[in-house]
Design a protein around this motif. Structure first.
Motif, PDB file in Angstrom:
ATOM      1  N   ARG A 171       0.829  -1.207   0.000  1.00 58.00           N
ATOM      2  CA  ARG A 171       0.000   0.000   0.000  1.00 58.00           C
ATOM      3  C   ARG A 171       0.859   1.250   0.000  1.00 58.00           C
ATOM      4  NH1 ARG A 171      -4.973  -1.407   4.144  1.00 58.00           N
ATOM      5  NH2 ARG A 171      -6.091  -2.740   2.695  1.00 58.00           N
ATOM      6  N   GLY A 172       1.982   1.219   0.706  1.00 61.83           N
ATOM      7  CA  GLY A 172       2.886   2.365   0.711  1.00 61.83           C
ATOM      8  C   GLY A 172       3.433   2.637  -0.675  1.00 61.83           C
ATOM      9  N   VAL A 173       3.827   1.587  -1.374  1.00 56.00           N
ATOM     10  CA  VAL A 173       4.333   1.743  -2.742  1.00 56.00           C
ATOM     11  C   VAL A 173       3.235   2.306  -3.629  1.00 56.00           C
ATOM     12  CG1 VAL A 173       5.116   0.460  -4.776  1.00 56.00           C
ATOM     13  CG2 VAL A 173       6.071  -0.045  -2.535  1.00 56.00           C
ATOM     14  N   TRP A 174       2.026   1.805  -3.478  1.00 57.36           N
ATOM     15  CA  TRP A 174       0.910   2.255  -4.308  1.00 57.36           C
ATOM     16  C   TRP A 174       0.576   3.718  -4.029  1.00 57.36           C
ATOM     17  CZ3 TRP A 174      -4.352   3.480  -3.200  1.00 57.36           C
ATOM     18  CH2 TRP A 174      -5.161   3.579  -4.323  1.00 57.36           C
ATOM     19  N   VAL A 175       0.587   4.115  -2.768  1.00 60.99           N
ATOM     20  CA  VAL A 175       0.281   5.505  -2.416  1.00 60.99           C
ATOM     21  C   VAL A 175       1.367   6.433  -2.934  1.00 60.99           C
ATOM     22  CG1 VAL A 175       0.118   7.083  -0.449  1.00 60.99           C
ATOM     23  CG2 VAL A 175      -1.193   4.985  -0.461  1.00 60.99           C
ATOM     24  N   ARG A 176       2.635   6.026  -2.836  1.00 60.16           N
ATOM     25  CA  ARG A 176       3.715   6.867  -3.362  1.00 60.16           C
ATOM     26  C   ARG A 176       3.597   7.028  -4.869  1.00 60.16           C
ATOM     27  NH1 ARG A 176       6.462   4.294   0.785  1.00 60.16           N
ATOM     28  NH2 ARG A 176       7.199   2.590  -0.513  1.00 60.16           N
ATOM     29  N   LYS A 177       3.236   5.952  -5.557  1.00 63.70           N
ATOM     30  CA  LYS A 177       3.049   6.032  -7.010  1.00 63.70           C
ATOM     31  C   LYS A 177       1.881   6.964  -7.346  1.00 63.70           C
ATOM     32  CE  LYS A 177       2.020   3.181 -11.041  1.00 63.70           C
ATOM     33  NZ  LYS A 177       1.681   1.834 -11.508  1.00 63.70           N
ATOM     34  N   GLN A 178       0.793   6.840  -6.590  1.00 67.07           N
ATOM     35  CA  GLN A 178      -0.381   7.672  -6.830  1.00 67.07           C
ATOM     36  C   GLN A 178      -0.058   9.149  -6.571  1.00 67.07           C
ATOM     37  OE1 GLN A 178      -3.630   6.732  -4.225  1.00 67.07           O
ATOM     38  NE2 GLN A 178      -5.173   7.292  -5.745  1.00 67.07           N
ATOM     39  N   SER A 179       0.690   9.424  -5.501  1.00 63.94           N
ATOM     40  CA  SER A 179       1.036  10.818  -5.208  1.00 63.94           C
ATOM     41  C   SER A 179       1.996  11.374  -6.249  1.00 63.94           C
ATOM     42  CB  SER A 179       1.634  10.937  -3.808  1.00 63.94           C
ATOM     43  OG  SER A 179       2.829  10.213  -3.729  1.00 63.94           O
ATOM     44  N   ARG A 180       2.907  10.537  -6.767  1.00 61.54           N
ATOM     45  CA  ARG A 180       3.814  10.989  -7.820  1.00 61.54           C
ATOM     46  C   ARG A 180       3.035  11.371  -9.069  1.00 61.54           C
ATOM     47  NH1 ARG A 180       6.753   6.599  -8.444  1.00 61.54           N
ATOM     48  NH2 ARG A 180       5.694   5.940 -10.338  1.00 61.54           N
ATOM     49  N   ILE A 181       2.039  10.551  -9.431  1.00 63.47           N
ATOM     50  CA  ILE A 181       1.202  10.861 -10.609  1.00 63.47           C
ATOM     51  C   ILE A 181       0.423  12.153 -10.373  1.00 63.47           C
ATOM     52  CG2 ILE A 181      -0.810  10.076 -11.920  1.00 63.47           C
ATOM     53  CD1 ILE A 181       0.251   7.192 -11.499  1.00 63.47           C
ATOM     54  N   ALA A 182      -0.117  12.334  -9.153  1.00 61.39           N
ATOM     55  CA  ALA A 182      -0.861  13.553  -8.845  1.00 61.39           C
ATOM     56  C   ALA A 182       0.033  14.784  -8.934  1.00 61.39           C
ATOM     57  CB  ALA A 182      -1.479  13.445  -7.455  1.00 61.39           C
ATOM     58  N   MET A 183       1.263  14.664  -8.435  1.00 62.00           N
ATOM     59  CA  MET A 183       2.198  15.796  -8.508  1.00 62.00           C
ATOM     60  C   MET A 183       2.558  16.116  -9.956  1.00 62.00           C
ATOM     61  SD  MET A 183       2.690  17.017  -5.559  1.00 62.00           S
ATOM     62  CE  MET A 183       4.171  17.972  -5.692  1.00 62.00           C
ATOM     63  N   MET A 243      -0.386  18.000 -11.395  1.00 63.23           N
ATOM     64  CA  MET A 243      -0.436  19.369 -10.876  1.00 63.23           C
ATOM     65  C   MET A 243       0.642  20.236 -11.513  1.00 63.23           C
ATOM     66  SD  MET A 243      -1.266  18.740  -6.859  1.00 63.23           S
ATOM     67  CE  MET A 243      -1.142  20.461  -6.452  1.00 63.23           C
ATOM     68  N   HIS A 244       1.826  19.652 -11.711  1.00 55.82           N
ATOM     69  CA  HIS A 244       2.913  20.391 -12.360  1.00 55.82           C
ATOM     70  C   HIS A 244       2.533  20.744 -13.800  1.00 55.82           C
ATOM     71  CE1 HIS A 244       6.967  21.819 -12.851  1.00 55.82           C
ATOM     72  NE2 HIS A 244       7.184  21.001 -13.874  1.00 55.82           N
ATOM     73  N   ALA A 245       1.906  19.808 -14.501  1.00 55.02           N
ATOM     74  CA  ALA A 245       1.459  20.089 -15.877  1.00 55.02           C
ATOM     75  C   ALA A 245       0.399  21.182 -15.891  1.00 55.02           C
ATOM     76  CB  ALA A 245       0.908  18.811 -16.511  1.00 55.02           C
TER      77      ALA A 245
END
Length: 127
Positions: free
Chosen positions: A88-100, A103-105
């Protein structure tokens, strides 16, 4: 081998130290509690049978072995929970990376739009 036989040594040690007491099994009553409590001449039920030492030994072995299995299952469950938390930690980090990244785009797009708006208003004033 040492781990699998450790529980047996513990059980055997407990048997050697246990006292030789007889266990009395009482019959189950099908009556309700109210009927038992309201009965004035209540007497304790007579024992059905005395349990032999072999029965006591078998009960203790079963209890210790079931405890051993329960502890082993609990350890497996704990490791499974840790694995689940890791995934779950890996999945949440991946999800937050995609969200960032999204947001950057969006921020880059907003900068371009504002720049065009400013350039467009600057061109209209000087024409």
């Amino acid at each position: 081998m040492g781990v699998s036989q450790k529980w047996f040594r513990i059980v055997r040690g407990r048997f050697l130290r246990s006292s030789n007491k007889n266990i009395i099994i009482l019959p189950r009553s099908n009556e309700s509690e109210e009927a038992i409590l309201s009965n004035e001449d209540f007497t304790f039920p007579t024992p059905i049978s005395l349990v032999t030492e072999e029965d006591v030994a078998a009960i203790k072995i079963q209890a210790y072995f079931r405890g051993h299995l329960a502890r082993r299952a609990y350890r497996a469950l704990k490791s499974l929970v840790k694995l689940q938390a890791l995934v779950r930690g890996v999945w949440v980090r991946k999800q937050s990376r995609i969200a960032m990244q999204c947001m950057h785009a969006l921020v880059r797009l907003q900068v371009r739009v504002r720049a065009r708006q400013l350039l467009g208003s600057f061109d209209k004033e000087h024409v």
